[in-house]
Design an enzyme around this catalytic site. Structure first.
Site, PDB file in Angstrom:
ATOM      1  N   GLY A  69     -46.476  43.100  15.473  1.00  0.00           N
ATOM      2  CA  GLY A  69     -45.697  42.223  16.228  1.00  0.00           C
ATOM      3  C   GLY A  69     -46.992  41.361  17.048  1.00  0.00           C
ATOM      4  O   GLY A  69     -45.906  40.307  17.221  1.00  0.00           O
ATOM      5  N   PRO A 102     -50.155  45.158  11.455  1.00  0.00           N
ATOM      6  CA  PRO A 102     -50.284  43.652  11.845  1.00  0.00           C
ATOM      7  C   PRO A 102     -49.824  42.715  10.912  1.00  0.00           C
ATOM      8  O   PRO A 102     -50.588  42.821   9.334  1.00  0.00           O
ATOM      9  CB  PRO A 102     -51.234  43.158  12.566  1.00  0.00           C
ATOM     10  N   GLY A 103     -48.546  41.696  10.525  1.00  0.00           N
ATOM     11  CA  GLY A 103     -48.848  40.602   9.248  1.00  0.00           C
ATOM     12  C   GLY A 103     -49.525  39.128   9.592  1.00  0.00           C
ATOM     13  O   GLY A 103     -49.689  39.089   9.074  1.00  0.00           O
ATOM     14  N   ARG A 108     -37.507  29.685   7.808  1.00  0.00           N
ATOM     15  CA  ARG A 108     -37.440  29.937   8.876  1.00  0.00           C
ATOM     16  C   ARG A 108     -36.874  29.613   9.936  1.00  0.00           C
ATOM     17  O   ARG A 108     -36.510  29.507  10.358  1.00  0.00           O
ATOM     18  CB  ARG A 108     -38.962  30.373   9.569  1.00  0.00           C
ATOM     19  N   CYS A 114     -27.976  21.863  -0.292  1.00  0.00           N
ATOM     20  CA  CYS A 114     -26.971  21.366   0.368  1.00  0.00           C
ATOM     21  C   CYS A 114     -26.135  21.687   1.828  1.00  0.00           C
ATOM     22  O   CYS A 114     -25.178  22.195   0.762  1.00  0.00           O
ATOM     23  CB  CYS A 114     -25.806  21.219  -1.040  1.00  0.00           C
ATOM     24  N   GLU A 115     -27.116  21.930   2.268  1.00  0.00           N
ATOM     25  CA  GLU A 115     -26.838  22.992   3.769  1.00  0.00           C
ATOM     26  C   GLU A 115     -26.921  21.303   5.125  1.00  0.00           C
ATOM     27  O   GLU A 115     -28.368  21.612   4.394  1.00  0.00           O
ATOM     28  CB  GLU A 115     -26.398  23.977   3.613  1.00  0.00           C
ATOM     29  N   TYR A 147     -44.342  35.336   5.906  1.00  0.00           N
ATOM     30  CA  TYR A 147     -42.732  35.056   5.858  1.00  0.00           C
ATOM     31  C   TYR A 147     -41.959  34.314   5.316  1.00  0.00           C
ATOM     32  O   TYR A 147     -41.155  33.492   5.651  1.00  0.00           O
ATOM     33  CB  TYR A 147     -41.736  35.245   7.287  1.00  0.00           C
TER      34      TYR A 147
HETATM   35  N1  LLP Z   1     -44.349  46.847  11.189  1.00  0.00           N
HETATM   36  C1  LLP Z   1     -42.239  47.006  11.325  1.00  0.00           C
HETATM   37  C2  LLP Z   1     -41.755  48.288  11.401  1.00  0.00           C
HETATM   38  C3  LLP Z   1     -42.723  46.032  10.899  1.00  0.00           C
HETATM   39  O1  LLP Z   1     -41.058  46.479  10.927  1.00  0.00           O
HETATM   40  C4  LLP Z   1     -42.800  44.787  10.884  1.00  0.00           C
HETATM   41  C5  LLP Z   1     -41.672  43.355  10.637  1.00  0.00           C
HETATM   42  C6  LLP Z   1     -44.239  44.456  11.112  1.00  0.00           C
HETATM   43  C7  LLP Z   1     -44.841  46.086  11.265  1.00  0.00           C
HETATM   44  C8  LLP Z   1     -45.055  43.493  11.244  1.00  0.00           C
HETATM   45  O2  LLP Z   1     -44.957  42.699  12.330  1.00  0.00           O
HETATM   46  P1  LLP Z   1     -45.586  41.360  12.494  1.00  0.00           P
HETATM   47  O3  LLP Z   1     -47.502  41.746  12.622  1.00  0.00           O
HETATM   48  O4  LLP Z   1     -45.783  40.297  11.617  1.00  0.00           O
HETATM   49  O5  LLP Z   1     -45.243  40.389  13.571  1.00  0.00           O
HETATM   50  N2  LLP Z   1     -39.187  37.475   8.612  1.00  0.00           N
HETATM   51  C9  LLP Z   1     -39.798  36.963  10.554  1.00  0.00           C
HETATM   52  C10 LLP Z   1     -39.914  38.162  11.119  1.00  0.00           C
HETATM   53  C11 LLP Z   1     -40.007  40.215  10.384  1.00  0.00           C
HETATM   54  C12 LLP Z   1     -40.876  41.208  11.624  1.00  0.00           C
HETATM   55  C13 LLP Z   1     -40.408  42.122  10.411  1.00  0.00           C
HETATM   56  N3  LLP Z   1     -41.286  43.323  11.197  1.00  0.00           N
HETATM   57  C14 LLP Z   1     -39.853  35.801  10.533  1.00  0.00           C
HETATM   58  O6  LLP Z   1     -40.366  35.787   9.310  1.00  0.00           O
HETATM   59  O7  LLP Z   1     -40.371  35.226  11.720  1.00  0.00           O
END
Ligand code: LLP
Length: 427
Positions: free
Chosen positions: A239, A275-276, A319, A351-352, A380
């Site tokens: 997050g 973390p992603g 996004r 086309c949107e 993402y």
């Molecule tokens: N752990 C869980 C259980 C999650 O649901 C998520 C993200 C993460 C970790 C990783 O979160 P991060 O560190 O990346 O914030 N597609 C959306 C983001 C969706 C996130 C969903 N869950 C976007 O492009 O903003």
């Protein structure tokens, strides 16, 4: 900090001019920087060097096998939410002891697969899932390690669609339910409850809601331990926000770690982080070419709207259409000094009207064929891409120093069509 820089008037990824990749692979194309991935992972890991902490990269942010392998080689684990993601993490070389399996609505087949793969933790999100897992574990004669995912009822995150921590979101159980389910798991003998987990949202740039959620989680651990239940692990999810162009710099991993220490207040426990975005977002760009500029004069003949039409579209990077996100578009060739900026909507060919990357962006003169890069697209981006409008998936390229490799080729049209056999009565 990242390794996309202008050198000699041209945007590079590390030592490779982006123009060279466009020439070799075509556009649109995702380009990732190994040095940036490594730096971001190391900064995060180092922030927790004083604790027992597993950094499990959220595979949903970027699931390219080479990207995962870069992180695996640094010791990263993986946070996965499907059998496909577990398979990717394993294929990339992440050991099962560093893989966690989260997610709402895991199927029986996926749970069995995760148990047999030996993942280090299954995050249980509801009572029906717990009951299903007991049955599957019994059937397999296994005793998988589980954590209970709690919904701390605290909202956070960059957009409503990615806030997960409110009680009206679908994720996790309440604190009182978590206590009950933990005891139930403990009593079941076929599950090994090792801890509790939470994840309250994504693109979080204010640490206060996280601190509040983590302090509540500390309280839960203490309550469970006071009941004589062993709790050795606390998974605090992902997050942490990444810096996008138009947003103030989010807290650093070091500030995040200091907040975690404060919130946990001396609690002795193994930590997991998922973390992603903070690791991958600034490690990638979506490189695109200008198709043309579409001018729409007003009926009275006066200058009206101008659209910069590029060859990337919402199917490649959804996004902006989905979360109103903004990705800065940087020309690959630095405009000459004093070049006039003019306002244009940046759009793709789909086309949107939703296929709009930005409105009234101030951009230097660009001509058909010119290259530009959507920045901060490493998380993402490719993972959410589709073939909408029958546009082949954008390929992915990994750069390391002066070399680059195509790590997911662009499908040919023949491959695209060959995936769809005709129904026999139509053949
Ligand atoms: N752990 C869980 C259980 C999650 O649901 C998520 C993200 C993460 C970790 C990783 O979160 P991060 O560190 O990346 O914030 N597609 C959306 C983001 C969706 C996130 C969903 N869950 C976007 O492009 O903003």
């Amino acid at each position: 900090m990242n390794f996309f820089e202008v050198r000699d008037g041209e945007l590079h990824c590390e030592d490779v001019p982006l123009a060279r990749i466009a020439e070799a692979v075509g556009t649109p194309v995702y380009v990732y920087s190994t040095a940036t991935l490594e730096r971001h992972y190391n900064v995060f890991q180092t922030a927790f060097a004083h604790r027992r902490a597993l950094v499990a990269f959220a595979v949903k942010a970027n699931s390219n096998l080479s990207v995962l392998r870069v992180l695996a080689r640094l010791g990263a684990g993986a946070d996965t939410v499907s059998e496909g993601e577990i398979r990717r993490a394993l294929a990339a070389g992440m050991p099962p002891q560093r893989i966690v399996f989260s997610g709402m609505g895991k199927t029986a087949h996926e749970l069995a697969f995760a148990i047999e793969a030996g993942v280090s933790e299954i995050n249980v999100e509801s009572e029906p899932e717990l009951d299903l897992l007991v049955k599957i574990a019994e059937g397999l004669g296994a005793r998988p390690a589980v954590t209970i995912r709690v919904n701390p009822d605290i909202a956070a995150g960059g957009h409503d669609k990615i806030a997960t921590g409110k009680s009206d979101n679908k994720f996790g159980v309440s604190f009182s339910e978590a206590e009950r389910l933990y005891a139930k798991a403990y009593a079941s003998r076929s599950l090994n409850p090792i801890g509790v987990a939470c994840h309250i949202g994504s693109q979080i740039t204010d640490l206060r809601p996280m601190r509040a959620a983590f302090a509540k989680m500390r309280g839960l651990v203490q309550t469970l331990r006071a009941q004589g239940l062993p709790v050795e692990r606390l998974d605090l999810g992902g997050g942490l926000g990444a810096p996008y162009f138009d947003q103030p710099d989010p807290p650093s991993p070091a500030q995040f770690a200091a907040m975690v220490d404060e919130a946990l207040d001396g609690l002795d426990i193994d930590l997991v982080f998922e973390p992603g975005r903070v690791i991958a977002a600034n490690a990638g760009v979506l490189l695109t070419s200008v198709i043309h500029i579409h001018e729409r004069p007003n009926e009275d003949g006066h200058a009206g709207k101008r659209f910069l039409v590029v060859d990337a579209a919402m199917n490649d990077l959804v996004r902006p259409a989905m979360y109103d996100a903004f990705h800065d578009l940087r020309p690959v060739k630095t405009p000459r000094a004093g070049a006039n900026l003019s306002a244009m909507d940046v759009v793709g060919p789909v086309c949107e009207t939703g296929d709009t990357f930005s409105r009234d962006s101030l951009l230097p003169p660009l001509a058909p064929g010119d290259l530009a890069a959507f920045m901060t697209a490493g998380a993402y981006g490719a993972t959410m891409s589709s073939e909408y409008n029958s546009r082949p998936l954008a390929p992915e390229v990994l750069v390391r120093g002066a070399e680059f490799a195509v790590t997911r080729p662009r499908p040919t049209y023949e491959e695209m069509l060959a995936r769809e056999p005709f129904a026999p009565w139509l053949a």
